[in-house]
Structures are given as C-alpha cells and as structure tokens.
Scaffold this motif. Structure first.
Motif, PDB file in Angstrom:
ATOM      1  N   SER A 143      15.492   7.122  -3.941  1.00  0.00           N
ATOM      2  CA  SER A 143      16.022   6.159  -4.903  1.00  0.00           C
ATOM      3  C   SER A 143      15.468   4.743  -4.800  1.00  0.00           C
ATOM      4  O   SER A 143      15.720   3.926  -5.689  1.00  0.00           O
ATOM      5  N   LYS A 144      14.740   4.415  -3.764  1.00  0.00           N
ATOM      6  CA  LYS A 144      14.405   3.014  -3.529  1.00  0.00           C
ATOM      7  C   LYS A 144      12.935   2.676  -3.790  1.00  0.00           C
ATOM      8  O   LYS A 144      12.483   1.597  -3.418  1.00  0.00           O
ATOM      9  N   ARG A 145      12.193   3.563  -4.440  1.00  0.00           N
ATOM     10  CA  ARG A 145      10.767   3.303  -4.656  1.00  0.00           C
ATOM     11  C   ARG A 145      10.544   2.019  -5.465  1.00  0.00           C
ATOM     12  O   ARG A 145       9.718   1.182  -5.106  1.00  0.00           O
ATOM     13  N   ASP A 146      11.280   1.861  -6.558  1.00  0.00           N
ATOM     14  CA  ASP A 146      11.113   0.671  -7.400  1.00  0.00           C
ATOM     15  C   ASP A 146      11.526  -0.597  -6.667  1.00  0.00           C
ATOM     16  O   ASP A 146      10.880  -1.646  -6.803  1.00  0.00           O
ATOM     17  N   ALA A 147      12.605  -0.519  -5.897  1.00  0.00           N
ATOM     18  CA  ALA A 147      13.074  -1.694  -5.160  1.00  0.00           C
ATOM     19  C   ALA A 147      12.048  -2.109  -4.107  1.00  0.00           C
ATOM     20  O   ALA A 147      11.775  -3.306  -3.927  1.00  0.00           O
ATOM     21  N   GLN A 149       8.808  -1.542  -4.167  1.00  0.00           N
ATOM     22  CA  GLN A 149       7.655  -2.086  -4.884  1.00  0.00           C
ATOM     23  C   GLN A 149       7.891  -3.541  -5.269  1.00  0.00           C
ATOM     24  O   GLN A 149       7.027  -4.402  -5.092  1.00  0.00           O
ATOM     25  N   GLN A 150       9.089  -3.829  -5.793  1.00  0.00           N
ATOM     26  CA  GLN A 150       9.402  -5.196  -6.216  1.00  0.00           C
ATOM     27  C   GLN A 150       9.473  -6.155  -5.028  1.00  0.00           C
ATOM     28  O   GLN A 150       8.998  -7.297  -5.101  1.00  0.00           O
ATOM     29  N   GLU A 151      10.047  -5.699  -3.935  1.00  0.00           N
ATOM     30  CA  GLU A 151      10.176  -6.565  -2.758  1.00  0.00           C
ATOM     31  C   GLU A 151       8.813  -6.867  -2.140  1.00  0.00           C
ATOM     32  O   GLU A 151       8.560  -7.995  -1.698  1.00  0.00           O
ATOM     33  N   GLU A 169       0.842  -7.987 -10.028  1.00  0.00           N
ATOM     34  CA  GLU A 169       1.678  -6.806  -9.813  1.00  0.00           C
ATOM     35  C   GLU A 169       1.276  -6.098  -8.534  1.00  0.00           C
ATOM     36  O   GLU A 169       0.116  -6.142  -8.131  1.00  0.00           O
ATOM     37  N   LEU A 171       1.791  -2.161  -7.014  1.00  0.00           N
ATOM     38  CA  LEU A 171       2.211  -0.812  -7.382  1.00  0.00           C
ATOM     39  C   LEU A 171       2.204   0.091  -6.151  1.00  0.00           C
ATOM     40  O   LEU A 171       1.185   0.215  -5.483  1.00  0.00           O
ATOM     41  N   ARG A 173       1.950   3.582  -5.106  1.00  0.00           N
ATOM     42  CA  ARG A 173       1.489   4.786  -5.780  1.00  0.00           C
ATOM     43  C   ARG A 173       1.939   6.064  -5.081  1.00  0.00           C
ATOM     44  O   ARG A 173       2.129   7.092  -5.725  1.00  0.00           O
TER      45      ARG A 173
END
Length: 271
Positions: A143-147, A149-151, A169, A171, A173
């Motif tokens: 569940s934390k892939r996007d979080a 990446q953003q951090e 950006e 990413l 991958r």
C-alpha cells in the motif's frame, strides 16, 4: 606583374588567419542546450549574466564555451536499501530533472559537468535509504508505494534545489523483496482476503435474517391490527357479499332457504 604575387600573399595570409579566428570564435548551441562562457582573461566563468541560448554566437578565440543540456532528462538508479526491520530491499528508481538555466554558470563553477554523479544520484540514494527505512516489507509491497515515491521526491528536491538542479519527478519503478519474505506476504494477504470474504458472507446472512424477521413481524402486526378491527357486523357483511358473488356462478344453482346460525344465507344444491 611580379608585384601581384607579393601583394596577394599577405592578403591571403590575413584571410586565412581571419578564417581560423572566426572558426574558433563561432559557437553554435543546439536545441535544448545552453552555453556557459569561460573568459580566460576576464575572471573565469561568467555567473552574473544569463547563459548563452540556442543559436550562433561569436566569442573571443581565447575564451571557451561549455555546453549543457537544459531540457528535461532522466537518470536511472538501482539501489539496495534496508526496511524498518533490517531486511534488504532492492529498489529501482528514476528521476526527471534539468539544470536551472538561470544558475547554469554557478552550477558549472561549483559542481562541474558531472553534477549528476556528484550531486543528484548520491542525494537520491540517501533519500531512498532514509524513506524506505521507515516502512516494513509489507508496506513496501502493497500500500505504500506512492507514499514512498513522494517522500523520496520531497527529500531529494529539498537538497538539490540549493544545488542549482530542478527536480521534476522521482519514480519508483520496482521494489524487489527477498523471495521468502515475498511469499510470506502473499500468503498473509491471501488469508486476509479470505477472512474478509467470510466476514462479508456472515454480514450478508445476518442482514438477510434480519430482513426476514422484519417482514414476518410486519405481517404479524398487520394481522393483529386487522383482527382487532374486525367486528361481527363487518364479518357478516363480508359473508353476504361473498354469498352473492357465489350465487352468480353459472355452474351452481343457488337456492336460498333461510339463514344459518351466523345470520348468513344458506346455499343449497348445485349441478
């Protein structure tokens, strides 16, 4: 006639020298590029003026122009980092970036042409280790892939902004866990899914039972209300109406000879 060659030789020499000087002084900067001017006898790298833009430029032959790509670029990095419980995680990431045009002279003077290897990549690695170290393998896998990446993007950007690099950006991958950990997580996720499905079936069955109970209670209440509202007079009138309807049947011969105990007509005889 003998003097013409003597005059032509110096002219030709001057022309050749001019051609050499112009060829060494002419600089063409391509699309998506910019040039940093270095003045050999004028203080070195020019940092107080904008970089040279695209097109044809004439500079003194003893000066030099360093050309940088200023359009958005991408760099890839494969890293090995540790999760919060000390497990080794393989992380594949890429970054979209470009040098800041207005600070290109300072970037060249302070960081050099290898600024990606000197500044950007080490910062991404450091941010990735810091961020991934806050999460468990389960969180990294699901569940934390996007979080994450953003951090990583925010921590990297905070540093490279002051190093004349514009980060657009980051990413993530791919996140690769040790095989045994991955299999254990997948089993756990499958069990959790089966548990959720079982709970859903229980809730659905409970709601269906409640629905049946409510319907039955409604019918019981309706019958009770109806029974309470029926009087002997109403029942007698209903019986008379039903008897009259029955007497109209072509399959019956109705003879009314009196009334029964209830006060209703009696029907005798049929074919």
């Amino acid at each position: 006639m003998d003097r013409l060659p003597k005059i032509a030789l110096p002219v030709i020499a001057v022309i050749i020298v001019l051609i050499i000087l112009i060829s060494k002084s002419a600089v063409t900067i391509g699309s998506g590029e910019a040039g940093v001017l270095y003045k050999t006898f004028g203080g070195g790298v020019v940092t107080d003026k904008p970089a040279l833009g695209e097109g044809f430029h004439i500079v003194a032959p003893w000066n030099r122009v360093y050309i940088y790509e200023v359009r958005q670029q991408e760099v890839f990095e494969k890293m090995q980092v540790l999760s919060s419980n000390g497990l080794e995680i393989k992380l594949d990431a890429s970054a979209w970036f470009q040098p800041k045009f207005e600070d290109l002279g300072r970037l060249h003077q302070e960081k050099g042409e290898s600024y990606v290897d000197r500044i950007l990549l080490p910062t991404i690695r450091s941010a990735a280790r810091s961020v991934v170290g806050r999460y468990t393998p389960e969180q990294l896998y699901s569940s934390k892939r996007d979080a994450i990446q953003q951090e990583i993007f925010e921590e990297t950007k905070k540093i490279v902004d002051g190093q004349y690099i514009q980060l657009n950006e980051v990413l993530v991958r791919d996140v690769t866990l040790p095989p045994t950990i991955k299999e254990a997580i997948e089993r756990k996720l499958k069990q959790e899914q089966e548990s959720l499905e079982y709970e859903f079936r229980l809730v659905t069955a409970k709601k269906e039972a409640e629905k049946v109970t409510i319907e039955a209670q409604g019918k019981a209440d309706a019958n009770r209300i109806l029974s309470a509202s029926l009087t002997d007079k109403i029942l007698q009138d209903k019986g008379i109406d039903a008897t009259l309807e029955l007497s109209k049947s072509p399959n019956s011969k109705v003879v009314i000879v009196g009334s029964g105990d209830s006060g209703l007509p009696l029907i005798l005889g049929n074919n």
